[in-house]
Scaffold this active site. Sequence first.
Site, PDB file in Angstrom:
ATOM      1  N   ARG A   1       0.790  -1.008  -0.277  1.00 39.01           N
ATOM      2  CA  ARG A   1      -0.052  -0.143   0.007  1.00 39.01           C
ATOM      3  C   ARG A   1       0.945   1.048  -0.135  1.00 39.01           C
ATOM      4  O   ARG A   1       0.533   2.306  -0.457  1.00 39.01           O
ATOM      5  CB  ARG A   1      -1.027  -0.039   1.125  1.00 39.01           C
ATOM      6  CG  ARG A   1      -1.601   1.170   1.241  1.00 39.01           C
ATOM      7  CD  ARG A   1      -3.092   1.396   2.224  1.00 39.01           C
ATOM      8  NE  ARG A   1      -3.052   0.348   3.238  1.00 39.01           N
ATOM      9  CZ  ARG A   1      -2.379   0.612   4.208  1.00 39.01           C
ATOM     10  NH1 ARG A   1      -1.498   1.570   4.370  1.00 39.01           N
ATOM     11  NH2 ARG A   1      -2.439  -0.314   5.330  1.00 39.01           N
TER      12      ARG A   1
ATOM     13  N   TYR B   1     -16.621  16.705 -15.836  1.00 39.30           N
ATOM     14  CA  TYR B   1     -17.215  15.515 -15.721  1.00 39.30           C
ATOM     15  C   TYR B   1     -18.006  15.534 -14.700  1.00 39.30           C
ATOM     16  O   TYR B   1     -17.993  15.559 -13.427  1.00 39.30           O
ATOM     17  CB  TYR B   1     -15.943  14.561 -15.370  1.00 39.30           C
ATOM     18  CG  TYR B   1     -16.210  13.201 -15.209  1.00 39.30           C
ATOM     19  CD1 TYR B   1     -16.503  12.488 -16.497  1.00 39.30           C
ATOM     20  CD2 TYR B   1     -16.018  12.651 -13.909  1.00 39.30           C
ATOM     21  CE1 TYR B   1     -16.978  11.195 -16.235  1.00 39.30           C
ATOM     22  CE2 TYR B   1     -16.394  11.172 -13.997  1.00 39.30           C
ATOM     23  CZ  TYR B   1     -16.828  10.451 -14.994  1.00 39.30           C
ATOM     24  OH  TYR B   1     -17.102   9.068 -14.609  1.00 39.30           O
TER      25      TYR B   1
ATOM     26  N   ASP C   1      -8.104  18.721 -14.891  1.00 37.80           N
ATOM     27  CA  ASP C   1      -8.374  17.335 -15.213  1.00 37.80           C
ATOM     28  C   ASP C   1      -7.857  17.348 -16.967  1.00 37.80           C
ATOM     29  O   ASP C   1      -8.641  17.789 -17.574  1.00 37.80           O
ATOM     30  CB  ASP C   1      -9.879  17.269 -15.281  1.00 37.80           C
ATOM     31  CG  ASP C   1     -10.256  15.434 -15.425  1.00 37.80           C
ATOM     32  OD1 ASP C   1      -9.571  15.007 -16.314  1.00 37.80           O
ATOM     33  OD2 ASP C   1     -11.299  15.210 -14.853  1.00 37.80           O
TER      34      ASP C   1
ATOM     35  N   LYS D   1      -9.040   6.026 -19.495  1.00 37.30           N
ATOM     36  CA  LYS D   1      -9.334   6.583 -20.764  1.00 37.30           C
ATOM     37  C   LYS D   1      -8.025   6.508 -21.727  1.00 37.30           C
ATOM     38  O   LYS D   1      -7.602   5.277 -22.025  1.00 37.30           O
ATOM     39  CB  LYS D   1      -9.787   7.883 -20.593  1.00 37.30           C
ATOM     40  CG  LYS D   1     -10.830   8.340 -19.653  1.00 37.30           C
ATOM     41  CD  LYS D   1     -12.189   7.466 -19.625  1.00 37.30           C
ATOM     42  CE  LYS D   1     -13.205   7.210 -18.519  1.00 37.30           C
ATOM     43  NZ  LYS D   1     -13.327   8.681 -17.738  1.00 37.30           N
TER      44      LYS D   1
HETATM   45  C1  LIG Z   1     -13.806   9.127 -16.471  1.00 37.27           C
HETATM   46  C2  LIG Z   1     -13.377  10.533 -16.180  1.00 37.27           C
HETATM   47  C3  LIG Z   1     -13.272  10.623 -14.770  1.00 37.27           C
HETATM   48  C4  LIG Z   1     -13.475   9.672 -13.684  1.00 37.27           C
HETATM   49  O1  LIG Z   1     -12.467   8.823 -13.765  1.00 37.27           O
HETATM   50  P1  LIG Z   1     -12.667   6.858 -13.418  1.00 37.27           P
HETATM   51  O2  LIG Z   1     -11.539   6.195 -13.834  1.00 37.27           O
HETATM   52  O3  LIG Z   1     -14.054   6.660 -14.057  1.00 37.27           O
HETATM   53  O4  LIG Z   1     -12.912   7.037 -11.814  1.00 37.27           O
HETATM   54  C5  LIG Z   1     -12.751  11.917 -14.346  1.00 37.27           C
HETATM   55  N1  LIG Z   1     -12.468  12.823 -15.388  1.00 37.27           N
HETATM   56  C6  LIG Z   1     -12.724  12.797 -16.701  1.00 37.27           C
HETATM   57  C7  LIG Z   1     -12.684  13.793 -17.698  1.00 37.27           C
HETATM   58  C8  LIG Z   1     -13.389  11.436 -17.126  1.00 37.27           C
HETATM   59  O5  LIG Z   1     -13.763  11.142 -18.502  1.00 37.27           O
END
Ligand SMILES: *Cc1c(COP(=O)(O)O)cnc(C)c1O
Length: 406
Positions: free
Chosen positions: A72, A125, A198, A223
């Site tokens: 961890r 998001y 982000d 992603k």
């Molecule tokens: C999918 C996404 C998230 C969240 O991520 P997870 O891996 O699904 O928890 C945050 N910001 C954006 C822009 C996303 O597309």
Amino acid sequence: MSEHDQAPADGAGALDGAAFHDHALHGFATRAVHAGQEFDPTTGAVTPPVYLTSTFVQRSIGDLRGGYEYARGANPTRDSLQRQLASLEAGTHAYSFASGLAAEDALLRAVLAPGDHVLMGNDVYGGTHRLVRRIFGPWGIGLTTVELGDLAVAREALESLRPRVLWLETPSNPLMKVTDITALAEIAHAVGALVVVDNTFATPYLQQPLVLGADVVVHSTTKYLGGHSDVLGGAVVTNDAELAEKVAFQQFAAGAVSGPLDAWLTTRGIKTLAVRMRQHSANAQQLADALEGHPALTRVLYPGLASHPDHELASRQMRLFGGMLSLELAGGSAAARAFAEGLRVFQLAESLGGVESLVNYPSEMTHASVRGTELEVSDAIIRLSVGIEDGDDLLADVLQALDALG
Ligand SMILES: *Cc1c(COP(=O)(O)O)cnc(C)c1O
């Protein structure tokens, strides 16, 4: 269990391929392949192994091999990914988590205290908005969303609210608005706000927010970074050593870490990020160019189109325009639904950024959680995650589904 009360030092035990971490010395694609990816010194294996272990044998009490104690706190496979991520975002510290939202949660807990305020763009998001509104709200965190594309509105909100955190996402989801990271960081810093970007949609190949003035980058590595729709993950990257220490402590003490196999899959995906992003961008541009003006569409939302209101800013801020593209159907929600269900190569699924093309109907899928809020998305909008298949096949698929609308 004997476990120290502090997160272990960064990159515990790793042989540091320091050269590949320095963005002045090597280009992006070279760092994507090599940063944090030293071959295994015991066997010469060119690909670092997956350290599927939860704990590490000590020579004598407290005498750790390479600094590793319990996974961890640190695991070599996660370290390898973290060094790769830091290098690509031109950061000094990166932390990998079990999901994008776990990364966001750790970052926010590291920086917020009850009574603080978060200011966000009005089309972030949906899950980020939900996290702050429904998890942090009851713990005394205020939330305001504004149109960050309008710098006068952003300045007014920053000066009147004096938020602890300014959270922005560019290009935005699903409207593909582009916001000016450098300009917003300057205004936000003047009121003492921490600037979080982000960078999931753009990826560090297209834009590097830390270089543009942001304090922290977050990712859903689920992603484009993972890139193959086979693993969940998230990351926090920063150049601020004091903040890094707080995020490291959250990672260690709350424990939403990425597992070694997930970290390894993410690292493998990242090695091809540059070539994938070039193909995603070329395919999306081909679709956008061909679809603009189609009679079944009222708008094609893609920052690579000269007609996009933020095209000039996007050209300055981004290397290419990315693989995300949204369409507004002239026939409203009925047409949008029929179109989404009529595609054959594009598969109907949430998420984005994989090699395969996906179609999403935001108002009922990814953005269902923000219905009834100021982030609600029009039910005539369809979002495409344009994959790396042959662009001609993707275009033919979209055209047949539009033609079928009659
Ligand atoms: C999918 C996404 C998230 C969240 O991520 P997870 O891996 O699904 O928890 C945050 N910001 C954006 C822009 C996303 O597309």
